[in-house]
Design a protein around this motif. Structure first.
Motif, PDB file in Angstrom:
ATOM      1  N   ARG A 138      55.682  61.518 -50.416  1.00 51.14           N
ATOM      2  CA  ARG A 138      56.941  62.112 -49.966  1.00 51.14           C
ATOM      3  C   ARG A 138      56.833  63.629 -49.821  1.00 51.14           C
ATOM      4  O   ARG A 138      57.791  64.362 -50.027  1.00 51.14           O
ATOM      5  N   ARG A 186      57.169  44.309 -41.831  1.00 55.68           N
ATOM      6  CA  ARG A 186      58.548  44.754 -41.579  1.00 55.68           C
ATOM      7  C   ARG A 186      59.248  45.275 -42.834  1.00 55.68           C
ATOM      8  O   ARG A 186      60.155  46.088 -42.745  1.00 55.68           O
ATOM      9  N   ASP A 187      58.839  44.810 -44.019  1.00 52.19           N
ATOM     10  CA  ASP A 187      59.502  45.240 -45.250  1.00 52.19           C
ATOM     11  C   ASP A 187      58.804  46.432 -45.913  1.00 52.19           C
ATOM     12  O   ASP A 187      59.183  46.849 -47.008  1.00 52.19           O
ATOM     13  N   ASN A 188      57.804  47.019 -45.256  1.00 54.42           N
ATOM     14  CA  ASN A 188      57.106  48.180 -45.806  1.00 54.42           C
ATOM     15  C   ASN A 188      57.819  49.455 -45.331  1.00 54.42           C
ATOM     16  O   ASN A 188      57.378  50.156 -44.427  1.00 54.42           O
ATOM     17  N   ASP A 189      58.946  49.714 -45.980  1.00 56.12           N
ATOM     18  CA  ASP A 189      59.804  50.827 -45.567  1.00 56.12           C
ATOM     19  C   ASP A 189      59.094  52.172 -45.612  1.00 56.12           C
ATOM     20  O   ASP A 189      59.293  53.022 -44.732  1.00 56.12           O
ATOM     21  N   ALA A 190      58.270  52.393 -46.628  1.00 59.74           N
ATOM     22  CA  ALA A 190      57.571  53.684 -46.755  1.00 59.74           C
ATOM     23  C   ALA A 190      56.620  53.902 -45.586  1.00 59.74           C
ATOM     24  O   ALA A 190      56.592  54.990 -44.998  1.00 59.74           O
ATOM     25  N   LEU A 193      56.699  52.434 -42.595  1.00 56.35           N
ATOM     26  CA  LEU A 193      57.469  52.576 -41.358  1.00 56.35           C
ATOM     27  C   LEU A 193      58.065  53.977 -41.235  1.00 56.35           C
ATOM     28  O   LEU A 193      58.014  54.591 -40.165  1.00 56.35           O
ATOM     29  N   ALA A 194      58.595  54.502 -42.324  1.00 61.77           N
ATOM     30  CA  ALA A 194      59.162  55.851 -42.289  1.00 61.77           C
ATOM     31  C   ALA A 194      58.083  56.889 -42.000  1.00 61.77           C
ATOM     32  O   ALA A 194      58.304  57.820 -41.223  1.00 61.77           O
ATOM     33  N   THR A 195      56.920  56.727 -42.599  1.00 60.63           N
ATOM     34  CA  THR A 195      55.818  57.668 -42.363  1.00 60.63           C
ATOM     35  C   THR A 195      55.409  57.662 -40.907  1.00 60.63           C
ATOM     36  O   THR A 195      55.297  58.717 -40.276  1.00 60.63           O
ATOM     37  N   ARG A 248      57.022  56.577 -38.264  1.00 57.59           N
ATOM     38  CA  ARG A 248      58.092  57.062 -37.386  1.00 57.59           C
ATOM     39  C   ARG A 248      58.200  58.583 -37.451  1.00 57.59           C
ATOM     40  O   ARG A 248      58.449  59.233 -36.436  1.00 57.59           O
ATOM     41  N   ASP A 255      58.387  51.822 -32.552  1.00 53.96           N
ATOM     42  CA  ASP A 255      58.308  50.383 -32.769  1.00 53.96           C
ATOM     43  C   ASP A 255      58.117  49.691 -31.426  1.00 53.96           C
ATOM     44  O   ASP A 255      58.880  49.897 -30.492  1.00 53.96           O
TER      45      ASP A 255
END
Length: 140
Positions: free
Chosen positions: A83, A112-116, A118-120, A122, A128
Protein backbone atom coordinates in the motif's frame (compact mmCIF):
# COMPACT_ATOMS: atom_id res chain seq x y z
CA UNK A 1 11.75 4.85 6.56
CA UNK A 2 12.24 5.69 2.85
CA UNK A 3 9.70 3.80 0.70
CA UNK A 4 10.42 5.19 -2.78
CA UNK A 5 11.51 2.06 -4.64
CA UNK A 6 14.49 1.70 -6.92
CA UNK A 7 13.48 -0.81 -9.60
CA UNK A 8 16.19 -2.83 -11.35
CA UNK A 9 16.18 -5.85 -13.60
CA UNK A 10 17.58 -8.94 -11.88
CA UNK A 11 20.39 -10.49 -13.90
CA UNK A 12 21.98 -12.92 -11.42
CA UNK A 13 20.86 -15.89 -9.38
CA UNK A 14 22.22 -14.21 -6.24
CA UNK A 15 19.82 -11.27 -6.76
CA UNK A 16 16.93 -13.70 -6.92
CA UNK A 17 18.00 -15.70 -3.87
CA UNK A 18 18.39 -12.42 -1.94
CA UNK A 19 14.74 -11.69 -2.84
CA UNK A 20 13.57 -15.25 -2.08
CA UNK A 21 11.07 -14.04 0.54
CA UNK A 22 9.09 -12.44 -2.31
CA UNK A 23 8.51 -15.75 -4.12
CA UNK A 24 5.94 -18.43 -3.33
CA UNK A 25 8.69 -20.90 -2.44
CA UNK A 26 12.44 -21.30 -2.30
CA UNK A 27 14.40 -20.05 -5.32
CA UNK A 28 16.10 -23.02 -6.95
CA UNK A 29 19.39 -21.87 -8.47
CA UNK A 30 19.06 -24.14 -11.52
CA UNK A 31 15.56 -22.84 -12.29
CA UNK A 32 16.63 -19.25 -11.62
CA UNK A 33 19.56 -19.60 -14.03
CA UNK A 34 17.28 -21.09 -16.69
CA UNK A 35 14.75 -18.27 -16.25
CA UNK A 36 17.40 -15.56 -16.48
CA UNK A 37 19.00 -17.15 -19.55
CA UNK A 38 15.74 -17.50 -21.49
CA UNK A 39 15.11 -14.82 -24.13
CA UNK A 40 12.00 -12.81 -23.31
CA UNK A 41 12.02 -13.54 -19.57
CA UNK A 42 12.41 -10.65 -17.16
CA UNK A 43 12.32 -10.15 -13.39
CA UNK A 44 12.36 -6.68 -11.93
CA UNK A 45 13.10 -6.18 -8.23
CA UNK A 46 12.10 -3.09 -6.25
CA UNK A 47 14.55 -2.09 -3.54
CA UNK A 48 13.76 0.13 -0.58
CA UNK A 49 16.69 1.11 1.56
CA UNK A 50 18.81 -1.37 -0.39
CA UNK A 51 16.56 -4.32 0.54
CA UNK A 52 14.29 -6.26 -1.87
CA UNK A 53 10.74 -5.03 -1.22
CA UNK A 54 8.91 -6.38 -4.28
CA UNK A 55 9.30 -8.16 -7.58
CA UNK A 56 7.48 -8.66 -10.84
CA UNK A 57 8.18 -11.25 -13.51
CA UNK A 58 7.18 -11.13 -17.13
CA UNK A 59 7.39 -13.48 -20.07
CA UNK A 60 7.22 -12.41 -23.70
CA UNK A 61 5.03 -14.52 -25.94
CA UNK A 62 5.11 -14.30 -29.72
CA UNK A 63 2.54 -15.72 -32.11
CA UNK A 64 2.75 -15.73 -35.92
CA UNK A 65 -0.47 -13.78 -36.44
CA UNK A 66 -0.42 -11.53 -33.38
CA UNK A 67 3.14 -10.44 -32.73
CA UNK A 68 4.71 -10.23 -29.28
CA UNK A 69 2.95 -9.51 -26.02
CA UNK A 70 4.13 -9.48 -22.40
CA UNK A 71 2.49 -11.69 -19.80
CA UNK A 72 2.82 -10.28 -16.29
CA UNK A 73 3.47 -13.64 -14.68
CA UNK A 74 3.80 -12.77 -11.01
CA UNK A 75 3.83 -9.72 -8.76
CA UNK A 76 4.80 -9.74 -5.10
CA UNK A 77 5.34 -7.01 -2.54
CA UNK A 78 6.68 -7.73 0.94
CA UNK A 79 3.89 -7.23 3.44
CA UNK A 80 5.82 -4.51 5.28
CA UNK A 81 5.88 -2.42 2.08
CA UNK A 82 2.34 -2.90 0.79
CA UNK A 83 0.00 0.00 0.00
CA UNK A 84 2.92 2.32 -0.76
CA UNK A 85 2.86 2.22 -4.57
CA UNK A 86 5.55 -0.44 -5.01
CA UNK A 87 3.26 -2.85 -6.87
CA UNK A 88 2.16 -0.04 -9.18
CA UNK A 89 5.79 1.03 -9.76
CA UNK A 90 6.78 -2.55 -10.62
CA UNK A 91 3.81 -3.00 -12.95
CA UNK A 92 4.54 0.26 -14.74
CA UNK A 93 8.24 -0.64 -15.00
CA UNK A 94 7.38 -3.98 -16.61
CA UNK A 95 5.00 -2.22 -19.02
CA UNK A 96 7.86 0.09 -19.99
CA UNK A 97 10.15 -2.92 -20.61
CA UNK A 98 7.39 -4.43 -22.78
CA UNK A 99 7.10 -1.19 -24.80
CA UNK A 100 10.88 -1.00 -25.23
CA UNK A 101 10.90 -4.59 -26.51
CA UNK A 102 8.20 -3.86 -29.07
CA UNK A 103 5.33 -5.74 -27.40
CA UNK A 104 1.89 -4.71 -28.59
CA UNK A 105 0.34 -5.20 -25.14
CA UNK A 106 0.76 -6.66 -21.66
CA UNK A 107 -1.74 -8.82 -19.82
CA UNK A 108 -2.23 -10.57 -16.50
CA UNK A 109 -4.75 -13.12 -15.25
CA UNK A 110 -6.25 -12.27 -11.85
CA UNK A 111 -8.87 -14.01 -9.74
CA UNK A 112 -12.01 -11.86 -9.46
CA UNK A 113 -11.85 -11.88 -5.64
CA UNK A 114 -8.22 -10.68 -5.47
CA UNK A 115 -9.12 -7.10 -4.63
CA UNK A 116 -5.54 -6.04 -3.82
CA UNK A 117 -4.17 -7.23 -7.16
CA UNK A 118 -7.06 -5.71 -9.11
CA UNK A 119 -6.57 -2.36 -7.37
CA UNK A 120 -2.83 -2.44 -8.05
CA UNK A 121 -3.21 -3.23 -11.74
CA UNK A 122 -5.98 -0.66 -12.20
CA UNK A 123 -3.86 2.00 -10.49
CA UNK A 124 -1.13 1.21 -13.05
CA UNK A 125 -3.64 1.92 -15.85
CA UNK A 126 -4.60 -1.71 -16.55
CA UNK A 127 -8.15 -2.18 -17.77
CA UNK A 128 -10.53 -5.08 -17.28
CA UNK A 129 -10.89 -7.02 -20.51
CA UNK A 130 -13.84 -9.14 -19.32
CA UNK A 131 -14.27 -12.57 -17.81
CA UNK A 132 -12.32 -15.62 -18.86
CA UNK A 133 -11.82 -19.16 -17.66
CA UNK A 134 -8.37 -20.53 -16.96
CA UNK A 135 -7.83 -24.25 -17.35
CA UNK A 136 -4.62 -25.97 -16.30
CA UNK A 137 -2.84 -29.21 -16.96
CA UNK A 138 -0.64 -30.59 -14.17
CA UNK A 139 2.23 -32.86 -15.17
CA UNK A 140 3.66 -34.92 -12.36
Amino acid sequence: METRPVVRQATTVSELTAAEHLFDGPVRPDWAERFLAAPGHVILVAYVGGEPAGMVSGIEMCHPDKGTEMCLYELSVDEAFRRRGIGRALTQALAEVARERGCYDMWVGVERDNDAALATYRSARGRDDGDFAMLTWTFE
